[in-house]
Design an enzyme around this catalytic site. Sequence first.
Site, PDB file in Angstrom:
ATOM      1  N   HIS A  30       0.848  -1.200   0.000  1.00 55.98           N
ATOM      2  CA  HIS A  30       0.000   0.000   0.000  1.00 55.98           C
ATOM      3  C   HIS A  30       0.880   1.245   0.000  1.00 55.98           C
ATOM      4  O   HIS A  30       1.801   1.351   0.808  1.00 55.98           O
ATOM      5  CB  HIS A  30      -0.902   0.028   1.237  1.00 55.98           C
ATOM      6  N   TYR A  66      -9.067   5.429   8.146  1.00 49.49           N
ATOM      7  CA  TYR A  66      -9.277   5.666   9.580  1.00 49.49           C
ATOM      8  C   TYR A  66     -10.247   6.838   9.679  1.00 49.49           C
ATOM      9  O   TYR A  66      -9.947   7.923   9.169  1.00 49.49           O
ATOM     10  CB  TYR A  66      -7.971   6.036  10.280  1.00 49.49           C
ATOM     11  N   PRO A  78      -4.361  -0.326  18.777  1.00 48.85           N
ATOM     12  CA  PRO A  78      -4.150  -0.790  17.403  1.00 48.85           C
ATOM     13  C   PRO A  78      -4.157   0.310  16.344  1.00 48.85           C
ATOM     14  O   PRO A  78      -3.793   0.056  15.192  1.00 48.85           O
ATOM     15  CB  PRO A  78      -5.310  -1.768  17.169  1.00 48.85           C
ATOM     16  N   TYR A  95       3.944   6.001  10.133  1.00 49.02           N
ATOM     17  CA  TYR A  95       3.090   4.888   9.689  1.00 49.02           C
ATOM     18  C   TYR A  95       3.913   3.836   8.966  1.00 49.02           C
ATOM     19  O   TYR A  95       3.747   2.625   9.165  1.00 49.02           O
ATOM     20  CB  TYR A  95       1.968   5.414   8.778  1.00 49.02           C
TER      21      TYR A  95
HETATM   22  C1  PHB Z   1      -6.242  -4.712  10.624  1.00 49.07           C
HETATM   23  O1  PHB Z   1      -6.248  -4.893   9.414  1.00 49.07           O
HETATM   24  O2  PHB Z   1      -6.658  -5.572  11.423  1.00 49.07           O
HETATM   25  C2  PHB Z   1      -5.721  -3.411  11.147  1.00 49.07           C
HETATM   26  C3  PHB Z   1      -5.154  -2.515  10.267  1.00 49.07           C
HETATM   27  C4  PHB Z   1      -4.691  -1.304  10.735  1.00 49.07           C
HETATM   28  C5  PHB Z   1      -4.781  -1.008  12.072  1.00 49.07           C
HETATM   29  C6  PHB Z   1      -5.320  -1.926  12.956  1.00 49.07           C
HETATM   30  C7  PHB Z   1      -5.803  -3.124  12.488  1.00 49.07           C
HETATM   31  O3  PHB Z   1      -4.341   0.193  12.516  1.00 49.07           O
END
Ligand code: PHB
Length: 392
Positions: A75, A203, A295, A387
């Site tokens: 990505h 997000y 997460p 990131y």
């Molecule tokens: C996921 O794909 O489970 C995932 C991706 C990005 C994140 C957290 C979880 O920040």
Amino acid sequence: MSKKSTQVAIIGAGPAGLMLGHLLRQAGIEAVIIERQNQAHVLSRIRAGVLETVTTGILEQLDLAERMHAKGLPHSGVKLADGERLIRIDIEGLTGRTVMVYGQTELTRDLIDAAPYRDLEIIWEAEDVAVHDIESDAPCVKFTKDGIESRIEARFIAGCDGFHGVSRPAIPDSVGRPYEKVYPFGWLGVLADVPPCNHELIYANHANGFALASQRSLTRSRYYIQVPLTEKLEDWPDDRLWDELALRLGPDAAAHMTRGPALEKSIAPLRSFVFEPMHHGSLFLVGDAAHIVPPTGAKGLNLAASDVAYLSAALIAFFSENDSDAIATYSEKALARVWKAERFSWSLTMLMHRFPDDGVFDRRMQVAQLDYIASSEAAQMEIAENYVGLPL
Ligand code: PHB
Ligand code: APR
């Protein structure tokens, strides 16, 4: 009593223990992994799936990256949604690098499948695992397997046993210190065999709370919404969840969202946690055993990988060149990177979630920061370089 000895006893067959075990075996160092669960259980856990170069690099170094390169999706950007607005962070344009979308479950499978061919022993279903004599040069791990008491003597123990393991509590209170922040909500996650609503991750910060559109492949999607910790899965039948995702992710994502039956649904709490130091005596802490990130930003697995990169190099220097300098600085080096990833995960969490106690001022701060990100390449660079992963 069954007894054996090795150079490094590794507790836990999560990504940290598996990557470390393989790297040590590749360097000709003896290592044994002791895991509480069975293989099927470890392979059924669904976790995040965004890999930084540090993580893909370990798979490549191990010559185990073939499936990741065939099935994973590089990505080059990530999106932040704020109501109607979609802000794209051009990760590749800004940093020259990409992230790899490849499920942690798949990475774990690649490492477990290769273990027998690389002479990496994994002892599954070890009960009552305990570490002993960590303040000596001859520590050991005791456990029970098939009703037989077992003991593995080692020069070092690597505690790769996650947040709820036995390694971290073995470090005396007089030596170790935890730093913790618990967030007043959780993430409800859903996995479904439907194409992703966008080719990149989104997000979203919505009045109803955070949402994330992620993916595992071109035909499998992973979505999350922020929920109060009191929420029950029964309260979220599929239809309600899809409606809420469409609302929170915004009109563009909603227009491209394919709904389908949930293959899995679960609620996980959010926490920031760091334990210092990550080394005491003959015991090292690695991955979730030493630190947890919320997460938001997908740093958990990647931090485990950077710990493994530092520790494997230190152990290889110790056993191959009798050099203990890197071992002495492992904790300091690992923690320097951990704290930066903690800061990024925390700041993205604060920016993108709705907090129950926040007032209008706090919300205006979020809007101001999102405006700043939308209009400033410097602000976008800050997100992009974190990131994609800070250097080792
Ligand atoms: C996921 O794909 O489970 C995932 C991706 C990005 C994140 C957290 C979880 O920040
Ligand atoms: N004895 C043996 N094994 C144990 C014990 C114990 N007492 N306690 C836990 N384990 C095992 C768990 O069953 C698990 O397989 O240790 C392993 C720890 O794995 P993870 O929890 O996946 O942690 P880690 O390997 O550090 O992986 C990094 O960061 O954010 C997360 O999702 C990310 O899981 C990933 C983690």
